[in-house]
Each structure stands twice: as structure tokens, then as C-alpha cells.
Scaffold this active site. Structure first.
Site, short mmCIF file in Angstrom:
data_model
loop_
_atom_site.label_atom_id
_atom_site.label_comp_id
_atom_site.label_asym_id
_atom_site.label_seq_id
_atom_site.Cartn_x
_atom_site.Cartn_y
_atom_site.Cartn_z
N GLY A 24 0.86 -1.18 0.00
CA GLY A 24 0.00 0.00 0.00
C GLY A 24 0.89 1.22 0.00
N GLY B 181 0.54 4.26 0.96
CA GLY B 181 0.58 4.99 2.22
C GLY B 181 1.43 4.28 3.25
N ALA B 182 1.17 3.00 3.46
CA ALA B 182 1.94 2.22 4.43
C ALA B 182 3.41 2.14 4.04
CB ALA B 182 1.34 0.82 4.58
N GLY C 293 17.57 9.56 -11.30
CA GLY C 293 17.49 10.56 -10.24
C GLY C 293 16.20 11.35 -10.26
N ASP D 232 7.95 4.79 -3.45
CA ASP D 232 7.46 5.04 -2.09
C ASP D 232 8.62 5.29 -1.13
OD1 ASP D 232 4.83 4.69 -2.89
OD2 ASP D 232 4.88 2.53 -2.51
N ASN E 150 17.15 9.88 -3.38
CA ASN E 150 17.68 9.04 -4.46
C ASN E 150 18.50 7.88 -3.90
OD1 ASN E 150 16.58 10.50 -6.60
ND2 ASN E 150 18.40 11.76 -6.88
#
Length: 293
Positions: free
Chosen positions: A37, A39-40, A212, A239, A263
């Protein structure tokens, strides 16, 4: 405190050495379930860098939900506002992993229950945030509400526009940071990438995968080079980048330094399996950055 408001999914991962054609059945190599997920994932990425993180989200009243809730706690994330809903099952992401790349189908499930009311329950905690981080795997009206509230309260907001088809251009003026990848940026702003960057200086940050990231600082275009890595699984790299960038902003970094750090974190994340499996610690990132000098 970094506040992440977003999706909590179980990633259902199938690895294959043959990418199936339309209508074709093949034999896969491996099947795994791993926490995910967007968000998680971003919450875990920030928490592993040793900054306080709280998550606002929803899981179903099922085995996946219990497992994901426990995983967030194990990562030292504040889960006071991660609630169980009986309306829908826990969200899932069906991931096909092929030659180090991935294709993903998300079923939102309980993530659709991250409503305006859910945000209001956590409002006091949101008001104490150094930055609020959003994605687009929760309802659009909730995202609009959060952006408006944070704008009124002068709380920085980072929006990672995935999936990009749920993005609304009305949000741009109230966002602090906006982090599409190249494909998402093209979908949202067309072919004129430099023009888009110049329209949103120090706000629009375009991630370029292993190359990058870039942004416009108000005077000139800035390219922040990526870090070399040995790719095992790209799931969760974006994420990791966003969680690490949010960490840096909460810690007071300037944009250029924050992107260099993010990065490096993303380059480490692709070297292990799973969206969260390779997310690095602060010591890991600092070691990589030091070795690049």
C-alpha cells in the site's frame, strides 16, 4: 511528526520469467504475500529513518488487516488512527514481477473508508505535523479535504500522484511538493516537461527512476543524479523516495539535499525483494552517500 494518510494493502506477488500474452496461461516461479500500500510503504520508509511517523488509514476485519496492522506497529509507526472496518476487506495489490520490473493491479477495499470523517477524528494529530504525505489510493474527496485543511493551517503537504488518473489539477496551488514520475508527469502536463517545472518552481519534482530527479528552483533547472544499484525488485522504490524526501523536509533539509538523500534511499530499496523489504535505515543511506563522494 510526519503524518501519512493513505492506503494499506497486502501485496500479492507472483514472480515469473515469462510474461503472459493475452489469454495465455503460464507457470510462475514464486508466490509471496508482503505488506504494501503506497501509504503504508511511505510510512515505513520514513519510520526506518528514525523520525516519528503516524499513519491514518483503514484495514478490513480479516487476516490481512491484522497482519498489516501488526507490521506497522513493528515498524514503530503510531497506529492510533489505523482503524478496522467491517464494510470492506483489506485492500490488496496484485503484482506481477518480471525481470526486475513490475505491473500492478490495486483493489482498494478498506482504503475507500479513509473518509473525511476519518480525517476529522485525527485532526488534532494532523495539526501537529511537520509534513502531511498523501497518495491517490484513497477517495479523491478525502484528498481534497486534507489539502484544503493543511493549506489553511499552513502545514506542508507532499502529494505523490499515484494512480495519476485520480489527480485533480485544482490541488496544485495548495500543494507544497508534488512528486510524479516521468510517465505520470507526461499524463498530467503533456510533453512540455520543462515548461511544467518552470510553472511550479520548488514544488514540482519529477522522479526519473535510476537517473534521479529534477526540479526548477526559480532560476534554473536542477538535476539530482541517481545512485548506482543492483536491481532485484523495483516495487516500492518510488514510495521509498517519497518517504525519505518527507523525512528530509521534516528534518529541515533544502530540496536539493533532500532529493540526493531520497535518491540514495530509493537505490537501496530496489536491491531487495518486496515493497518494504529493502527500505533502508538512516545508517544505510548515509553509508551509500558517503561512498559516492
Amino acid at each position: 511528526m510526519i503524518t501519512i494518510i493513505g492506503s494499506i494493502n497486502m501485496d500479492i506477488v507472483t514472480e515469473t520469467t515469462i510474461f503472459p500474452k493475452q489469454g495465455e496461461t503460464i507457470l510462475g516461479n514464486k508466490f509471496t504475500t508482503v505488506p504494501g500500500g503506497k501509504g503504508a510503504n511511505q510510512a515505513v520508509a520514513a519510520a526506518r529513518l528514525h523520525h516519528p511517523v503516524q499513519m491514518i488509514g483503514r484495514v478490513g476485519a480479516d487476516e490481512f488487516g491484522s497482519s498489516l496492522y501488526n507490521n506497522l506497529n513493528n515498524e514503530k509507526i503510531n497506529t492510533k488512527f489505523v482503524k478496522e472496518t467491517t464494510c470492506k476487506a483489506t485492500g490488496i495489490a496484485n503484482i506481477l514481477l518480471y525481470e526486475g520490473d513490475n505491473r500492478i493491479i490495486v483493489v482498494a477495499g478498506a482504503n475507500d473508508e479513509v473518509t473525511i470523517e476519518a480525517v476529522d477524528e485525527a485532526m488534532d494529530a494532523i495539526k501537529n505535523s511537520a509534513i502531511v504525505v498523501l497518495q491517490l489510493e484513497i477517495p479523491q474527496q478525502t484528498v481534497t479535504y486534507i489539502i484544503n485543511i493543511c493549506h489553511e493551517l499552513n502545514i506542508p503537504v507532499l502529494l505523490n500522484p499515484a494512480p495519476s488518473e485520480r489527480f485533480e489539477h485544482q490541488w496544485m496551488d495548495k500543494l507544497t511538493y508534488f512528486t510524479p514520475n516521468e510517465s505520470e508527469c507526461h499524463d498530467l502536463f503533456g510533453d512540455d516537461l520543462e515548461g511544467a517545472l518552470m510553472q511550479y518552481p520548488n514544488k514540482l519534482i519529477v522522479t526519473l527512476g535510476d537517473k534521479g530527479a529534477r526540479f526548477y528552483d526559480g532560476k534554473q533547472h536542477q538535476f539530482i543524479a541517481g545512485c548506482p544499484s543492483t536491481v532485484v525488485d523495483t516495487t516500492g522504490a518510488g514510495d521509498t523516495f517519497n518517504g525519505a524526501f518527507a523525512f528530509c523536509i521534516a528534518e529541515g533539509y533544502k530540496i536539493g539535499a533532500a532529493l540526493q538523500f531520497a535518491n540514495a534511499a530509493a537505490s537501496l530499496s530496489v536491491e531487495k525483494f518486496g515493497a518494504q523489504g529493502g527500505m533502508p535505515t538512516l545508517a544505510d543511506v548515509q553509508f551509500r552517500l558517503n561512498n559516492m563522494k
